[in-house]
Design an enzyme around this catalytic site. Structure first.
Site, PDB file in Angstrom:
ATOM      1  CB  ALA A  65      -3.266  -0.961   3.869  1.00 27.28           C
ATOM      2  N   GLY A 110      -4.352  -5.079   7.215  1.00 28.88           N
ATOM      3  CA  GLY A 110      -5.723  -4.770   6.796  1.00 28.88           C
ATOM      4  C   GLY A 110      -6.526  -6.009   6.419  1.00 28.88           C
ATOM      5  CD  GLU A 113      -6.300  -3.501  10.670  1.00 28.05           C
ATOM      6  OE1 GLU A 113      -5.954  -3.266   9.491  1.00 28.05           O
ATOM      7  OE2 GLU A 113      -5.994  -2.749  11.623  1.00 28.05           O
ATOM      8  CD  GLU A 133      -1.013  -3.585  10.763  1.00 28.85           C
ATOM      9  OE1 GLU A 133      -0.626  -4.479  11.544  1.00 28.85           O
ATOM     10  OE2 GLU A 133      -2.132  -3.591  10.250  1.00 28.85           O
TER      11      GLU A 133
HETATM   12  N1  CO8 Z   1       0.968  -3.941  -0.297  1.00 28.93           N
HETATM   13  C1  CO8 Z   1       1.415  -3.843  -1.557  1.00 28.93           C
HETATM   14  N2  CO8 Z   1       1.925  -4.897  -2.241  1.00 28.93           N
HETATM   15  C2  CO8 Z   1       1.993  -6.078  -1.615  1.00 28.93           C
HETATM   16  C3  CO8 Z   1       1.557  -6.242  -0.300  1.00 28.93           C
HETATM   17  C4  CO8 Z   1       1.017  -5.107   0.372  1.00 28.93           C
HETATM   18  N3  CO8 Z   1       0.512  -5.162   1.621  1.00 28.93           N
HETATM   19  N4  CO8 Z   1       1.748  -7.521   0.064  1.00 28.93           N
HETATM   20  C5  CO8 Z   1       2.301  -8.142  -0.996  1.00 28.93           C
HETATM   21  N5  CO8 Z   1       2.442  -7.264  -2.017  1.00 28.93           N
HETATM   22  C6  CO8 Z   1       2.996  -7.529  -3.342  1.00 28.93           C
HETATM   23  C7  CO8 Z   1       4.517  -7.633  -3.295  1.00 28.93           C
HETATM   24  O1  CO8 Z   1       5.104  -6.365  -3.308  1.00 28.93           O
HETATM   25  C8  CO8 Z   1       4.792  -8.432  -4.550  1.00 28.93           C
HETATM   26  O2  CO8 Z   1       4.700  -7.575  -5.663  1.00 28.93           O
HETATM   27  P1  CO8 Z   1       5.778  -7.711  -6.899  1.00 28.93           P
HETATM   28  O3  CO8 Z   1       5.519  -9.085  -7.451  1.00 28.93           O
HETATM   29  O4  CO8 Z   1       5.382  -6.601  -7.801  1.00 28.93           O
HETATM   30  O5  CO8 Z   1       7.121  -7.596  -6.279  1.00 28.93           O
HETATM   31  C9  CO8 Z   1       3.607  -9.387  -4.626  1.00 28.93           C
HETATM   32  O6  CO8 Z   1       2.569  -8.795  -3.807  1.00 28.93           O
HETATM   33  C10 CO8 Z   1       3.904 -10.759  -4.086  1.00 28.93           C
HETATM   34  O7  CO8 Z   1       4.442 -10.603  -2.797  1.00 28.93           O
HETATM   35  P2  CO8 Z   1       5.808 -11.297  -2.317  1.00 28.93           P
HETATM   36  O8  CO8 Z   1       6.747 -11.447  -3.476  1.00 28.93           O
HETATM   37  O9  CO8 Z   1       6.299 -10.537  -1.117  1.00 28.93           O
HETATM   38  O10 CO8 Z   1       5.265 -12.749  -1.911  1.00 28.93           O
HETATM   39  P3  CO8 Z   1       5.874 -13.714  -0.803  1.00 28.93           P
HETATM   40  O11 CO8 Z   1       5.153 -15.011  -0.939  1.00 28.93           O
HETATM   41  O12 CO8 Z   1       7.344 -13.724  -0.832  1.00 28.93           O
HETATM   42  O13 CO8 Z   1       5.455 -13.044   0.617  1.00 28.93           O
HETATM   43  C11 CO8 Z   1       3.958 -12.003   2.156  1.00 28.93           C
HETATM   44  C12 CO8 Z   1       4.106 -12.941   0.965  1.00 28.93           C
HETATM   45  C13 CO8 Z   1       4.603 -12.617   3.408  1.00 28.93           C
HETATM   46  C14 CO8 Z   1       2.463 -11.787   2.404  1.00 28.93           C
HETATM   47  C15 CO8 Z   1       4.651 -10.644   1.840  1.00 28.93           C
HETATM   48  O14 CO8 Z   1       4.187 -10.185   0.579  1.00 28.93           O
HETATM   49  C16 CO8 Z   1       4.371  -9.562   2.848  1.00 28.93           C
HETATM   50  O15 CO8 Z   1       4.970  -9.571   3.908  1.00 28.93           O
HETATM   51  N6  CO8 Z   1       3.471  -8.602   2.505  1.00 28.93           N
HETATM   52  C17 CO8 Z   1       3.183  -7.470   3.330  1.00 28.93           C
HETATM   53  C18 CO8 Z   1       2.346  -7.845   4.521  1.00 28.93           C
HETATM   54  C19 CO8 Z   1       2.129  -6.659   5.419  1.00 28.93           C
HETATM   55  O16 CO8 Z   1       3.048  -6.113   6.012  1.00 28.93           O
HETATM   56  N7  CO8 Z   1       0.857  -6.218   5.531  1.00 28.93           N
HETATM   57  C20 CO8 Z   1       0.474  -5.111   6.348  1.00 28.93           C
HETATM   58  C21 CO8 Z   1       0.420  -3.866   5.518  1.00 28.93           C
HETATM   59  S1  CO8 Z   1       0.124  -2.434   6.483  1.00 28.93           S
HETATM   60  C22 CO8 Z   1      -1.542  -2.493   6.763  1.00 28.93           C
HETATM   61  O17 CO8 Z   1      -2.246  -3.383   6.354  1.00 28.93           O
HETATM   62  C23 CO8 Z   1      -2.076  -1.367   7.559  1.00 28.93           C
HETATM   63  C24 CO8 Z   1      -3.608  -1.316   7.527  1.00 28.93           C
HETATM   64  C25 CO8 Z   1      -4.115   0.026   7.976  1.00 28.93           C
HETATM   65  C26 CO8 Z   1      -3.781   1.085   6.969  1.00 28.93           C
HETATM   66  C27 CO8 Z   1      -4.263   2.420   7.373  1.00 28.93           C
HETATM   67  C28 CO8 Z   1      -4.250   3.405   6.204  1.00 28.93           C
HETATM   68  C29 CO8 Z   1      -3.187   4.451   6.241  1.00 28.93           C
END
Ligand code: CO8
Length: 259
Positions: A65, A110, A113, A133
């Site tokens: 998400a 997500g 999921e 998460e």
């Molecule tokens: N949300 C928003 N932006 C994201 C997300 C995300 N989940 N994942 C990546 N991005 C963005 C980064 O912020 C970045 O943006 P920018 O270039 O503007 O800085 C761009 O995508 C590229 O990402 P990275 O530079 O971080 O790329 P890397 O190759 O270094 O890393 C990863 C890749 C490992 C995937 C890293 O981006 C990461 O850890 N992302 C987050 C993963 C995560 O924690 N996901 C779980 C999110 S919580 C969730 O899904 C809950 C679901 C239920 C929600 C219920 C509703 C309330």
């Protein structure tokens, strides 16, 4: 069908829906979830589509998400967004047509999921899975606690969710989270092949089998068996059942009509 964060392609009886927000690694924001909901409705209505493939553009399937959108949410707003995601994913799970997740890269939070709401998961060797998460101070919110436990068992699900560990495609295959692993270059081709192997069968039977498995998994085995018996009986009121059996006896390929 035109969307901002999705792309859509149809080839014969197979449709491919790609989450297309690669700059944010296809993170699911409200708009993307809304578009996904609309797209699923369209796919459900389109009688030419027998099998849907869901994948992601770029190097990610879905990285979760949208964290930027969630960070300042109130508890009520978070519940509403969780409700939206749960509803869309449930719609995918319960749609009659089979859905294949073609997981090209990150399937985190997500994203994992979403993949789990699909019927069959094909992973590229580059795919990565996890429910990270708790590392963000939240629990999974799009039914990850429920579907992961059912898919890989509660012990493994708890390990993955409590540690926020990210696992590769081999480990995901080993624990039964994905059906198979293919090379990145062959991911879509192999997913289409699999979809075609399903699409050439009797679609009423495929859909009823999906219903029987889904409903059976959510109840006790006695009820599940009586659901199967009912749906099995329903097949015998279709032309496709007559055609399928006639074709076998006449040693030819069946010509199913979805009737
Ligand atoms: N949300 C928003 N932006 C994201 C997300 C995300 N989940 N994942 C990546 N991005 C963005 C980064 O912020 C970045 O943006 P920018 O270039 O503007 O800085 C761009 O995508 C590229 O990402 P990275 O530079 O971080 O790329 P890397 O190759 O270094 O890393 C990863 C890749 C490992 C995937 C890293 O981006 C990461 O850890 N992302 C987050 C993963 C995560 O924690 N996901 C779980 C999110 S919580 C969730 O899904 C809950 C679901 C239920 C929600 C219920 C509703 C309330």
């Amino acid at each position: 069908m035109e969307w901002k964060n999705l792309s859509f392609k149809k080839d014969g009886n197979i449709a491919i829906l790609s989450i297309n927000r690669p700059k944010a690694l296809n993170a699911l924001n409200t708009q993307t979830l809304r578009e996904l909901d609309e797209a699923i409705t369209e796919v459900e209505k389109d009688e030419e589509i027998y099998v849907l493939i869901i994948t992601g553009e770029g190097r990610s399937f879905v990285a979760g998400a949208d964290i930027g959108e969630m960070k300042d949410m109130s508890s009520l707003e978070a519940r509403k967004l969780a409700h939206k995601g749960i509803k869309v994913f449930r719609k995918i799970e319960l749609m009659e047509k089979p859905v294949i997740a073609a997981i090209n890269g990150f399937a985190l939070g997500g994203g994992c999921e979403l993949a789990m709401a699909c019927d069959i998961r094909v992973a590229s060797e580059k795919a990565k899975f996890g429910q990270p998460e708790v590392g963000l101070g939240i629990t999974p919110g799009f039914a990850g606690t429920q579907r992961l436990s059912r898919l890989v068992g509660p012990g493994k699900a708890k390990e993955l969710i409590f540690t926020a560990d990210v696992i590769d495609a081999n480990e995901a295959y080993r624990i039964g989270l994905v059906n198979k692993i293919v090379s990145m270059e062959k991911l879509i081709e192999e997913s289409i092949n699999l979809a075609n192997r399903i699409a050439c069968k009797g679609q009423i039977a495929v859909r009823l089998a999906k219903t029987a498995i889904n409903r059976g998994m959510e109840t006790d085995i006695e009820t599940g068996m009586s659901i199967e018996r009912e749906l099995f009986g329903q097949c015998f009121s279709t032309e496709d059942q007559k055609e399928g059996m006639r074709a076998f006896l006449e040693k030819r390929s069946p010509n199913y009509k979805l009737k």
